[in-house]
Design a protein around this motif. Structure first.
Motif, short mmCIF file in Angstrom:
data_model
loop_
_atom_site.label_atom_id
_atom_site.label_comp_id
_atom_site.label_asym_id
_atom_site.label_seq_id
_atom_site.Cartn_x
_atom_site.Cartn_y
_atom_site.Cartn_z
N PRO A 196 -13.05 -3.39 10.77
CA PRO A 196 -12.28 -2.78 11.85
C PRO A 196 -11.37 -3.78 12.56
O PRO A 196 -11.68 -4.97 12.68
N GLY A 197 -10.22 -3.26 13.01
CA GLY A 197 -9.30 -4.09 13.77
C GLY A 197 -7.94 -4.19 13.11
O GLY A 197 -7.70 -3.60 12.05
N PRO A 198 -7.01 -4.95 13.71
CA PRO A 198 -5.68 -5.13 13.11
C PRO A 198 -5.76 -6.05 11.90
O PRO A 198 -6.32 -7.15 11.98
N ARG A 199 -5.17 -5.61 10.79
CA ARG A 199 -5.23 -6.37 9.54
C ARG A 199 -3.83 -6.46 8.93
O ARG A 199 -2.93 -5.68 9.27
N THR A 200 -3.66 -7.41 7.99
CA THR A 200 -2.36 -7.63 7.37
C THR A 200 -2.50 -7.86 5.87
O THR A 200 -3.42 -8.56 5.43
N ALA A 201 -1.60 -7.25 5.12
CA ALA A 201 -1.45 -7.54 3.69
C ALA A 201 -0.03 -8.03 3.46
O ALA A 201 0.91 -7.54 4.09
N THR A 202 0.14 -9.00 2.58
CA THR A 202 1.47 -9.53 2.28
C THR A 202 1.79 -9.34 0.81
O THR A 202 0.92 -9.43 -0.06
N ILE A 203 3.08 -9.07 0.54
CA ILE A 203 3.57 -8.83 -0.82
C ILE A 203 4.79 -9.70 -1.02
O ILE A 203 5.73 -9.68 -0.21
N SER A 204 4.80 -10.46 -2.10
CA SER A 204 5.97 -11.28 -2.41
C SER A 204 6.22 -11.27 -3.91
O SER A 204 5.31 -11.11 -4.71
N GLY A 205 7.47 -11.40 -4.28
CA GLY A 205 7.84 -11.53 -5.68
C GLY A 205 7.86 -10.25 -6.48
O GLY A 205 8.13 -10.27 -7.68
N GLY A 206 7.60 -9.10 -5.86
CA GLY A 206 7.62 -7.85 -6.61
C GLY A 206 9.04 -7.41 -6.90
O GLY A 206 9.91 -7.44 -6.02
N SER A 207 9.32 -7.01 -8.13
CA SER A 207 10.67 -6.61 -8.51
C SER A 207 10.97 -5.20 -8.01
O SER A 207 10.09 -4.37 -7.89
N GLY A 208 12.25 -4.97 -7.73
CA GLY A 208 12.72 -3.62 -7.43
C GLY A 208 12.43 -3.13 -6.03
O GLY A 208 12.65 -1.96 -5.73
N MET A 209 11.94 -3.99 -5.13
CA MET A 209 11.64 -3.53 -3.77
C MET A 209 12.78 -3.91 -2.83
O MET A 209 13.20 -5.07 -2.78
N GLN A 210 13.28 -2.93 -2.10
CA GLN A 210 14.34 -3.15 -1.13
C GLN A 210 13.75 -2.93 0.26
O GLN A 210 13.52 -1.78 0.67
N PRO A 211 13.49 -4.00 1.00
CA PRO A 211 12.74 -3.90 2.26
C PRO A 211 13.31 -2.89 3.24
O PRO A 211 12.56 -2.20 3.93
N GLU A 212 14.64 -2.81 3.32
CA GLU A 212 15.23 -1.92 4.31
C GLU A 212 15.02 -0.44 3.98
O GLU A 212 15.26 0.43 4.83
N ARG A 213 14.55 -0.13 2.78
CA ARG A 213 14.37 1.27 2.37
C ARG A 213 12.91 1.62 2.12
O ARG A 213 12.61 2.65 1.53
N LEU A 214 12.00 0.75 2.57
CA LEU A 214 10.58 0.98 2.29
C LEU A 214 9.90 1.75 3.41
O LEU A 214 10.18 1.53 4.60
N GLY A 215 8.99 2.63 3.02
CA GLY A 215 8.10 3.27 3.95
C GLY A 215 6.67 3.03 3.51
O GLY A 215 6.41 2.74 2.34
N VAL A 216 5.71 3.12 4.42
CA VAL A 216 4.31 2.87 4.07
C VAL A 216 3.42 3.86 4.80
O VAL A 216 3.68 4.23 5.96
N SER A 217 2.39 4.30 4.11
CA SER A 217 1.38 5.16 4.72
C SER A 217 0.01 4.63 4.37
O SER A 217 -0.16 3.90 3.38
N MET A 218 -0.98 4.97 5.18
CA MET A 218 -2.36 4.55 4.94
C MET A 218 -3.22 5.80 4.78
O MET A 218 -3.22 6.68 5.65
N ILE A 219 -3.95 5.86 3.66
CA ILE A 219 -4.73 7.04 3.31
C ILE A 219 -6.20 6.65 3.19
O ILE A 219 -6.55 5.69 2.48
N ASP A 220 -7.07 7.38 3.84
CA ASP A 220 -8.51 7.18 3.73
C ASP A 220 -8.93 7.43 2.29
O ASP A 220 -8.68 8.50 1.73
#
Length: 480
Positions: A405-429
């Motif tokens: 529990p609490g605030p957590r962080t995941a980092t992603i680097s080097g993945g091809s084809g990802m455009q940060p300004e067009r990304l959305g994210v959701s969290m699913i149980d």
């Protein structure tokens, strides 16, 4: 209790002749051509890889409602017995139209229903009629007269490999082994000399694997391949140890002049973790000795941990993508068992049948990563008290994360084809499929590194021990 039986000279001579002649000699030219075409047709390496291709269960669906639940959970394989053979005497007809632990269900309609609904069937060949058992009255011991075993196998394979059934996969016996590393002197499903139902009085069956290779496995495997089927090893038990498994796979019997490995298409173990499959891949699959690695039993009481199944299959998919998953049937794991009255089974038996938590977790997994799968080619990192894996499902990048529990962080680097300004994210149980509030997860970019900040609730969905944890999916999507 009977002493270990010996081959008759006539039987030894016959097996030696079969070994010398080789498998090709046992099939005529027209039949051999048909066998080759059947095996090519059922071994397509084309097409997309999907999570459902990895997932099966023990047993068969029965009703249309069962079928719907199987499809929702992504179950694409079923496994069960076929028999009963000659149940009471050598004068009985060879019956192979029943299935289930007590042979109390009709097999032909079950297979036909599977075929209509895209579910593949694995038929388990076993065991010994008690009247033919080497250990008096014990159907889990080797046959006294192995020709009875061969007639049963031949009848099964000849019947179900033909239309309209078109079964291609046959498993020989179940968990045949000798002394187990867990301390048992004999395996649960393979008994011989010195067996006693009171474990304290039992002693090791010294020729356990030699007898299995010579009396059961190789004779049955020859028949399966003669008709163009695939041989699935009979489920090496987790307590048997991989070193012992490899030893017996490579044991060359002087009686049949062959190794068991020469007569296996798919290795099979039970109740191991995904990482344990790697040495089997490296030793046997990578060099083409076998076609793939299966586990025809996983789960059972491990599923008391509600995170077990979704974590197992997500990791299995990541592993398969990293290990030349070039055929849809190369890697399969089957849950034991898909229904029952225990709370950890996939479904609760009743009218109506309902999902248990483990079953719902597969529904969520199948929905969340139901697209065409591919490897994540970047680097993944996690902050404190979080861990996970990633893969691509269609155009989505999906992270399976386990965190406190609490605030957590995941980092992603080097993945091809990802455009940060067009990304959305959701969290699913991962257990319920419920999406977290949009305020609980966000994505930001800095110096080519994507950071996903997510908030893990205090009411986590697992981890009853000292460190409760939450299992969820972070789904990164590309906006149009």
């Amino acid at each position: 209790m009977t002493e270990r039986f010996e081959f008759s000279r006539r039987r030894r001579a016959l097996l030696a002749a079969m070994a010398a002649a080789g498998a090709a000699a046992s099939v005529g030219a027209p039949a051999a051509q048909a066998v080759r075409s059947v095996r090519r047709a059922s071994a397509s390496s084309t097409g997309e890889r999907r999570i459902a291709q990895l997932i099966g269960a023990n047993g068969w669906p029965v009703t249309s409602a069962d079928i719907a639940m199987w499809k929702a959970m992504g179950l694409s394989w079923g496994r069960d017995s076929v028999g009963p053979g000659q149940r009471n005497s050598p004068n009985d007809p060879i019956e192979v139209d029943k299935t289930g632990s007590a042979f109390d269900h009709d097999l032909p309609p079950a297979i036909l229903q599977n075929n209509r609904n895209g579910i593949q069937s694995l038929l388990l060949l076993g065991y010994t009629p008690k009247w033919n058992a080497s250990v008096s009255g014990d159907g889990r011991s080797a046959p006294k007269d192995d020709s009875v075993w061969q007639r049963y196998v031949e009848t099964v394979v000849r019947t179900y490999i033909a239309p309209p059934y078109n079964v291609r996969y046959f498993q020989i016996w179940n968990e045949a082994a000798g002394r187990l590393s867990g301390g048992a002197p004999q395996a649960s499903f393979w008994h011989g000399k010195n067996f006693n139902r009171q474990r304290a009085l039992a002693k090791p069956y010294d020729r356990a694997m030699q007898d299995y290779v010579e009396l059961v496995h190789v004779p049955a495997a020859r028949i399966v391949r003669k008709y163009g089927g695939y041989v699935v090893y009979g489920g090496w038990p987790d307590q048997g140890g991989l070193d012992t498994y490899m030893k017996w796979l490579e044991y060359r019997s002087p009686v049949v002049n062959a190794r068991m490995l020469d007569w296996v298409d798919y290795l099979d173990t039970h109740y191991l973790g995904v990482d344990a499959l790697t040495p089997l891949y490296e030793r046997y699959v990578a060099n083409g000795s076998v076609r793939g690695v299966w586990q025809t039993e996983i789960g059972d009481r491990y599923m008391i941990d509600p995170h077990y199944l979704p974590m197992y299959f997500f990791k299995f998919a990541v592993w398969a993508l990293d290990h030349a998953w070039d055929d849809p049937n190369k890697y399969v794991s089957m849950v034991y068992h898909w229904d029952g009255f225990e709370s950890f089974r996939l479904t609760h038996r009743g009218n109506p049948r309902t999902y248990n938590v483990s079953g719902t977790s597969l529904v969520v997994l199948n929905k969340t990563v139901g697209g065409a799968l591919s490897r994540f080619d970047g680097r993944l990192g996690f902050g404190q008290s979080a861990s996970g894996l990633a893969l691509r499902s269609g155009s989505d990048l999906v992270l399976q994360v386990r965190a406190s529990p609490g605030p957590r962080t995941a980092t992603i680097s080097g993945g091809s084809g990802m455009q940060p300004e067009r990304l959305g994210v959701s969290m699913i149980d991962a257990l319920t499929g419920e999406a977290a509030d949009a305020s609980a997860v966000s994505v930001r970019s800095s110096d080519g590194v994507l950071s996903i900040d997510f908030s893990v609730p205090e009411a986590v969905n697992g981890g009853e021990g000292a460190t409760p944890e939450h299992l969820a999916y972070l789904v990164v999507t590309q906006r149009a």
